[in-house]
Design a protein around this motif. Structure first.
Motif, PDB file in Angstrom:
ATOM      1  N   SER A 151       0.850  -1.196   0.000  1.00 26.94           N
ATOM      2  CA  SER A 151       0.000   0.000   0.000  1.00 26.94           C
ATOM      3  C   SER A 151       0.884   1.244   0.000  1.00 26.94           C
ATOM      4  N   ASP A 152       0.314   2.380  -0.360  1.00 24.55           N
ATOM      5  CA  ASP A 152       1.080   3.630  -0.418  1.00 24.55           C
ATOM      6  C   ASP A 152       1.624   4.020   0.954  1.00 24.55           C
ATOM      7  N   ASN A 153       0.846   3.754   2.008  1.00 21.67           N
ATOM      8  CA  ASN A 153       1.312   4.087   3.362  1.00 21.67           C
ATOM      9  C   ASN A 153       2.570   3.312   3.724  1.00 21.67           C
ATOM     10  N   VAL A 154       2.582   2.033   3.380  1.00 19.89           N
ATOM     11  CA  VAL A 154       3.753   1.212   3.688  1.00 19.89           C
ATOM     12  C   VAL A 154       4.953   1.685   2.882  1.00 19.89           C
ATOM     13  N   LYS A 155       4.739   1.971   1.608  1.00 15.78           N
ATOM     14  CA  LYS A 155       5.839   2.459   0.769  1.00 15.78           C
ATOM     15  C   LYS A 155       6.391   3.778   1.305  1.00 15.78           C
ATOM     16  N   ALA A 156       5.507   4.628   1.818  1.00 13.10           N
ATOM     17  CA  ALA A 156       5.948   5.907   2.379  1.00 13.10           C
ATOM     18  C   ALA A 156       6.798   5.677   3.630  1.00 13.10           C
ATOM     19  N   ASP A 157       6.404   4.715   4.452  1.00 14.33           N
ATOM     20  CA  ASP A 157       7.181   4.396   5.653  1.00 14.33           C
ATOM     21  C   ASP A 157       8.561   3.867   5.284  1.00 14.33           C
ATOM     22  N   LEU A 158       8.602   2.984   4.306  1.00 12.69           N
ATOM     23  CA  LEU A 158       9.883   2.419   3.876  1.00 12.69           C
ATOM     24  C   LEU A 158      10.785   3.496   3.274  1.00 12.69           C
ATOM     25  N   SER A 159      10.187   4.419   2.532  1.00 10.12           N
ATOM     26  CA  SER A 159      10.945   5.507   1.912  1.00 10.12           C
ATOM     27  C   SER A 159      11.520   6.435   2.976  1.00 10.12           C
ATOM     28  N   ALA A 160      10.710   6.739   4.006  1.00  7.49           N
ATOM     29  CA  ALA A 160      11.177   7.607   5.093  1.00  7.49           C
ATOM     30  C   ALA A 160      12.317   6.945   5.845  1.00  7.49           C
ATOM     31  N   ASN A 161      12.217   5.635   6.031  1.00  5.62           N
ATOM     32  CA  ASN A 161      13.264   4.890   6.729  1.00  5.62           C
ATOM     33  C   ASN A 161      14.571   4.927   5.935  1.00  5.62           C
ATOM     34  N   SER A 162      14.464   4.702   4.634  1.00  2.00           N
ATOM     35  CA  SER A 162      15.664   4.725   3.778  1.00  2.00           C
ATOM     36  C   SER A 162      16.310   6.106   3.777  1.00  2.00           C
ATOM     37  N   SER A 163      15.474   7.146   3.709  1.00  4.73           N
ATOM     38  CA  SER A 163      15.997   8.516   3.685  1.00  4.73           C
ATOM     39  C   SER A 163      16.717   8.855   4.988  1.00  4.73           C
ATOM     40  N   PHE A 164      16.141   8.400   6.106  1.00  8.00           N
ATOM     41  CA  PHE A 164      16.763   8.692   7.399  1.00  8.00           C
ATOM     42  C   PHE A 164      18.150   8.076   7.493  1.00  8.00           C
ATOM     43  N   TRP A 165      18.267   6.785   7.210  1.00  5.35           N
ATOM     44  CA  TRP A 165      19.551   6.110   7.384  1.00  5.35           C
ATOM     45  C   TRP A 165      20.557   6.514   6.312  1.00  5.35           C
ATOM     46  N   LYS A 166      20.063   6.955   5.157  1.00  2.34           N
ATOM     47  CA  LYS A 166      20.972   7.363   4.085  1.00  2.34           C
ATOM     48  C   LYS A 166      21.766   8.603   4.488  1.00  2.34           C
TER      49      LYS A 166
END
Length: 362
Positions: free
Chosen positions: A303-318
């Motif tokens: 779902s879009d919500n899950v993809k948004a969470d995964l994207s935020a996680n990747s951006s944070f650790w990057k």
């Protein structure tokens, strides 16, 4: 006369340090060659230490080990400067005494580590104690597990509460909820029964972020610490992971699996979502390596919500990709291998073996 006293003190520091070092080595050797000793120690002695030391430091509202770290660094620098000035008056005796003091302090810390952590690396595994017999799994097993996890995260993503920014809304008493989740899991798995102090946030969590660490178990004070700067959905899983170390399960794949079980069986939806999503990440990382086409298909079903969470996680650790993170990863890898985890930092990923075995048993 003063110089003689200083030499005597330096010698005492060195011999005392060697004694602590020898005791640490003997305990570690016994733990490595005797599973029964390690299991007995973890079940009775360490559990008692958690009940006493963990309960004591658990009453402190902040991470005591974090504060202690800053104090120790300050004292090391301060005493080092003082020793340097003293050495200008009385030769190098002050420097040697300072170094001997550091040696003694390091040996004492090593013994505390062995007592509160090191021996537990060699105990009976959680999977053995819970009756989970890990078997070789096929790509189809992995695909089925990833599909199941995808269905769960999609379902839960519509049920969890979110902030105005779209982030996962965590319960107000999240630390207490983590303890309740572990206690509830302990009723299902007796090996997890016992006292749990509240996990604590690291005040200067950027220290953990630069090392790409979500949490850390502090053996010197028996505290479960977590990174309070990371994305919110990482919090429940990380708290339960670190709390599992307080039951003597130090193997990282097992701590991951216990954290997963505690979250997916919790009464709080945010905890359920955190557990399934972290499980999804670990499982699909494996799928990515062996069957990219199916991975892509499964990812597109999120779902879009899950993809948004995964994207935020990747951006944070990057943001924390750096030489510091690389060196920290290498140190952690060597540390785990030195304590019997031959896969090093890859051992975290082996929770997938346990998760698939558990899923198939269901």
């Amino acid at each position: 006369m003063r110089g003689k006293r200083e030499r005597t003190k330096t010698v005492k520091y060195i011999w005392s340090g060697l004694l602590f070092l020898a005791v640490s080595g003997i305990l570690t050797l016994i733990a490595r060659i005797s599973l029964s000793f390690s299991e007995w120690y973890s079940t009775y002695i360490y559990k008692g230490l958690v009940s006493v030391i963990g309960r004591l430091f658990g009453k402190v509202p902040f991470s005591f080990v974090e504060l202690s770290l800053y104090v120790v660094i300050f004292l090391m620098i301060g005493t080092g400067i003082h020793a340097a000035f003293e050495s200008r008056k009385a030769g190098r005796k002050a420097i040697w005494q300072w170094l001997a003091g550091l040696f003694l302090g390091g040996c004492i810390m090593l013994l505390v580590f062995v007592i509160n952590c090191g021996i537990n690396y060699h105990r009976e595994s959680f999977s053995e104690k819970s009756g989970l017999k890990i078997q070789t799994y096929s790509v189809k097993d992995l695909q089925a597990t990833c599909q199941w996890l995808t269905e769960e995260v999609n379902r839960l993503s519509t049920q969890v509460e979110r902030t105005e920014n779209g982030e996962l809304q965590l319960p107000e008493e999240i630390r207490q909820e983590a303890v309740r989740s572990m206690q509830a899991l302990g009723r299902q798995y007796p090996a997890l029964q016992g006292y749990y102090p509240n996990p604590k946030p690291v005040l200067v969590s950027e220290i953990l972020s630069y090392q790409k660490l979500m949490g850390i178990y502090a053996p010197f004070t028996i505290e479960a610490n977590y990174n309070q700067d990371m994305p919110s959905y990482d919090f429940p899983f990380t708290m339960c992971h670190e709390l599992s170390h307080l039951r003597g399960f130090m193997q990282e794949e097992e701590a991951n699996f216990i954290g997963f079980l505690a979250c997916v069986n919790a009464d709080d939806t945010a905890f359920n979502y955190s557990g399934y999503l972290l499980g999804w990440i670990y499982a699909t990382n494996e799928l990515y390596e062996v069957d990219y086409d199916t991975f892509e298909e499964i990812y597109n079903r999120l779902s879009d919500n899950v993809k948004a969470d995964l994207s935020a996680n990747s951006s944070f650790w990057k943001r924390y990709d750096s030489k510091v993170a690389e060196v920290s990863g290498q140190i952690n890898d060597h540390y785990l291998k030195a304590n019997g985890q031959s896969d090093g930092i890859k051992s975290y990923d082996r929770m997938v073996d346990l998760m698939i075995t558990w899923f198939r048993s269901k």
